[in-house]
Motif scaffolding. Sequence first.
Motif, PDB file in Angstrom:
ATOM      1  N   MET A 215       0.405  -1.384  -0.432  1.00  0.00           N
ATOM      2  CA  MET A 215      -0.078   0.029   0.035  1.00  0.00           C
ATOM      3  C   MET A 215       0.864   1.389   0.019  1.00  0.00           C
ATOM      4  O   MET A 215       0.539   2.540  -1.039  1.00  0.00           O
ATOM      5  N   TRP A 216       2.036   1.622   0.823  1.00  0.00           N
ATOM      6  CA  TRP A 216       2.758   2.517   0.199  1.00  0.00           C
ATOM      7  C   TRP A 216       3.713   2.359  -0.706  1.00  0.00           C
ATOM      8  O   TRP A 216       4.673   3.743  -0.583  1.00  0.00           O
ATOM      9  N   ARG A 217       3.967   1.496  -1.487  1.00  0.00           N
ATOM     10  CA  ARG A 217       4.539   1.271  -2.292  1.00  0.00           C
ATOM     11  C   ARG A 217       4.013   1.784  -4.137  1.00  0.00           C
ATOM     12  O   ARG A 217       4.409   2.551  -4.599  1.00  0.00           O
ATOM     13  N   GLU A 218       2.683   1.312  -4.124  1.00  0.00           N
ATOM     14  CA  GLU A 218       2.036   1.324  -4.904  1.00  0.00           C
ATOM     15  C   GLU A 218       1.122   2.890  -4.990  1.00  0.00           C
ATOM     16  O   GLU A 218       0.228   2.947  -4.534  1.00  0.00           O
ATOM     17  N   GLU A 219       0.917   2.894  -6.703  1.00  0.00           N
ATOM     18  CA  GLU A 219      -0.175   4.513  -6.336  1.00  0.00           C
ATOM     19  C   GLU A 219      -1.553   3.971  -6.164  1.00  0.00           C
ATOM     20  O   GLU A 219      -2.400   4.531  -5.822  1.00  0.00           O
ATOM     21  N   GLU A 220      -1.556   2.443  -6.850  1.00  0.00           N
ATOM     22  CA  GLU A 220      -3.673   2.289  -7.338  1.00  0.00           C
ATOM     23  C   GLU A 220      -2.998   1.137  -6.875  1.00  0.00           C
ATOM     24  O   GLU A 220      -2.366   0.014  -6.895  1.00  0.00           O
ATOM     25  N   PHE A 221      -3.974   0.600  -5.408  1.00  0.00           N
ATOM     26  CA  PHE A 221      -3.244  -0.822  -4.358  1.00  0.00           C
ATOM     27  C   PHE A 221      -4.481  -2.213  -4.493  1.00  0.00           C
ATOM     28  O   PHE A 221      -5.501  -0.963  -4.608  1.00  0.00           O
ATOM     29  N   SER A 222      -4.439  -2.922  -4.620  1.00  0.00           N
ATOM     30  CA  SER A 222      -5.784  -4.115  -5.254  1.00  0.00           C
ATOM     31  C   SER A 222      -5.572  -5.842  -4.396  1.00  0.00           C
ATOM     32  O   SER A 222      -4.337  -5.729  -4.557  1.00  0.00           O
ATOM     33  N   HIS A 223      -5.950  -5.764  -4.324  1.00  0.00           N
ATOM     34  CA  HIS A 223      -5.793  -7.334  -3.454  1.00  0.00           C
ATOM     35  C   HIS A 223      -7.269  -8.066  -3.651  1.00  0.00           C
ATOM     36  O   HIS A 223      -7.933  -7.778  -2.793  1.00  0.00           O
ATOM     37  N   GLN A 224      -6.923  -9.564  -3.542  1.00  0.00           N
ATOM     38  CA  GLN A 224      -7.801 -10.478  -3.914  1.00  0.00           C
ATOM     39  C   GLN A 224      -6.809 -11.617  -3.448  1.00  0.00           C
ATOM     40  O   GLN A 224      -6.549 -11.871  -3.648  1.00  0.00           O
ATOM     41  N   SER A 225      -8.170 -12.137  -2.416  1.00  0.00           N
ATOM     42  CA  SER A 225      -7.221 -13.103  -1.286  1.00  0.00           C
ATOM     43  C   SER A 225      -9.087 -14.050  -0.724  1.00  0.00           C
ATOM     44  O   SER A 225      -9.891 -13.551  -1.302  1.00  0.00           O
ATOM     45  N   ALA A 226      -8.787 -14.805  -0.500  1.00  0.00           N
ATOM     46  CA  ALA A 226      -9.899 -16.456   0.200  1.00  0.00           C
ATOM     47  C   ALA A 226     -10.331 -15.289   1.358  1.00  0.00           C
ATOM     48  O   ALA A 226     -11.169 -14.798   2.234  1.00  0.00           O
ATOM     49  N   LEU A 227      -9.415 -14.666   2.259  1.00  0.00           N
ATOM     50  CA  LEU A 227      -9.321 -14.099   3.267  1.00  0.00           C
ATOM     51  C   LEU A 227      -9.525 -12.327   3.162  1.00  0.00           C
ATOM     52  O   LEU A 227     -11.014 -12.117   4.017  1.00  0.00           O
ATOM     53  N   ILE A 228      -9.563 -11.937   2.151  1.00  0.00           N
ATOM     54  CA  ILE A 228      -9.861 -10.200   2.135  1.00  0.00           C
ATOM     55  C   ILE A 228      -9.965  -9.748   1.256  1.00  0.00           C
ATOM     56  O   ILE A 228      -8.521 -10.087   0.016  1.00  0.00           O
ATOM     57  N   ASP A 229     -10.419  -8.707   0.342  1.00  0.00           N
ATOM     58  CA  ASP A 229     -11.068  -8.196  -0.833  1.00  0.00           C
ATOM     59  C   ASP A 229     -10.607  -6.547  -0.766  1.00  0.00           C
ATOM     60  O   ASP A 229     -11.659  -6.391   0.338  1.00  0.00           O
ATOM     61  N   VAL A 230      -9.850  -6.317  -0.986  1.00  0.00           N
ATOM     62  CA  VAL A 230      -9.985  -4.685  -1.385  1.00  0.00           C
ATOM     63  C   VAL A 230      -9.392  -4.173  -3.025  1.00  0.00           C
ATOM     64  O   VAL A 230      -8.845  -4.413  -3.368  1.00  0.00           O
ATOM     65  N   PRO A 231     -10.735  -3.834  -2.771  1.00  0.00           N
ATOM     66  CA  PRO A 231     -10.697  -2.681  -4.647  1.00  0.00           C
ATOM     67  C   PRO A 231      -9.875  -2.070  -4.831  1.00  0.00           C
ATOM     68  O   PRO A 231      -9.477  -1.091  -3.220  1.00  0.00           O
ATOM     69  N   PRO A 232      -9.383  -1.676  -6.775  1.00  0.00           N
ATOM     70  CA  PRO A 232      -8.520  -0.757  -6.418  1.00  0.00           C
ATOM     71  C   PRO A 232      -8.574   0.111  -5.478  1.00  0.00           C
ATOM     72  O   PRO A 232      -9.651   1.165  -6.222  1.00  0.00           O
ATOM     73  N   ARG A 233      -7.074   0.784  -4.735  1.00  0.00           N
ATOM     74  CA  ARG A 233      -7.831   2.220  -4.220  1.00  0.00           C
ATOM     75  C   ARG A 233      -6.245   3.161  -4.572  1.00  0.00           C
ATOM     76  O   ARG A 233      -5.345   2.479  -3.558  1.00  0.00           O
ATOM     77  N   PRO A 234      -5.978   4.243  -4.292  1.00  0.00           N
ATOM     78  CA  PRO A 234      -4.892   5.052  -3.722  1.00  0.00           C
ATOM     79  C   PRO A 234      -5.207   4.957  -2.891  1.00  0.00           C
ATOM     80  O   PRO A 234      -5.879   5.726  -1.678  1.00  0.00           O
TER      81      PRO A 234
END
Length: 358
Positions: A143-162
């Motif tokens: 999150m600190w490195r990427e300009e836009e962060f997203s993450h999908q897994s069996a545990l948690i999803d975060v849609p593309p966001r700065p």
Amino acid sequence: MKFSMIFEAQTHDTSREGEFRVMHDCVEQAVLAERVGFDRVWSVEHHCLKWYAHMSAPETFLAFVAAKTERIRIGHGVVCLPFRMNHPVKVAERVAMLDILSKGRVDFGIGKGGTAQEAGAFQTAMEEIPAMLEESARMIPRMWREEEFSHQSALIDVPPRPIIPKPHQKPHPPMYLACTRESTLNQAGEWGLGALVLGFAGPEDIAQKNRVYRAAVKRRTPESQIPEQPGARLSAPCRALVLADGAKARAIGKRGQRFFTEAIRHWYNPGESSPPPRTEIADMTDEEALLMVGEHLVAYLNEQKIELGTEATGLYNPNHAYGTADEVMFLIQMGTVPQAAALETIRQLGEKVIPRFR
């Protein structure tokens, strides 16, 4: 050698007035620590552990300390990473904001949270937490490195966001892991995190933990590493009270340590009959009380076939840094220790111990 203090906001007076007093006492101690030469202050995060730790909002406490200081480093020791307790996006935002406002003084420790008492308040089962901790730990540096962060897994999803803001330190604040057993020391080393060793059973015990950690550091690979820039520092707490009168220091210090151990035993050993902590035991010295309860704990762990570890039994060792100013310390703020004694301890260490290591 670095010198730091860790704050639990532990108190025997759980009234609103008592909580008010202990929070401001901790701030006063932290400000004095900077003045006399300490390198860092750490703050725990615990929830719903009456008596043992009233420090439930360390991000607020550390921001307040940062505003009153200029040099001393400000450490989360640690942020608890169950998702419902601290969502990884909020952790990344809060730590980055504190790093900006403190002008790059943040150290970022992470951990599980410790007890069913705490996890249950956030509708989380203890067995769920290890996977959440690792997932959050790997997400936050991204999150600190990427300009836009997203993450999908069996545990948690975060849609593309700065995820903003980004921290002041580059690439990001140093990361640490709370360590009690050899398994977590191995994780810290292999993940490239500093080790915050919670539990002290004497120098030999810390030396053994250090050997385990250093071996794990050597096993670190690019795949196992979590932070952008790996760390390899081990920090171990030691209860301490240092006064001009050594006998008085031992008496006050061991009383505080006994309260500390009774409070932690009340919440961390639910299988035992663990009453709330007491400020007085009429027919027993504090050292005798520590040793007796330690023996009872060892017997209980053996009976329940639970692995004996110094993270549990080390708390009952009365051989900590209590005495005159030729000993080193880490943990001063214990439930029954008067503020005047804590402040004198900080001054004694700043005047007589820290200069020898500079």
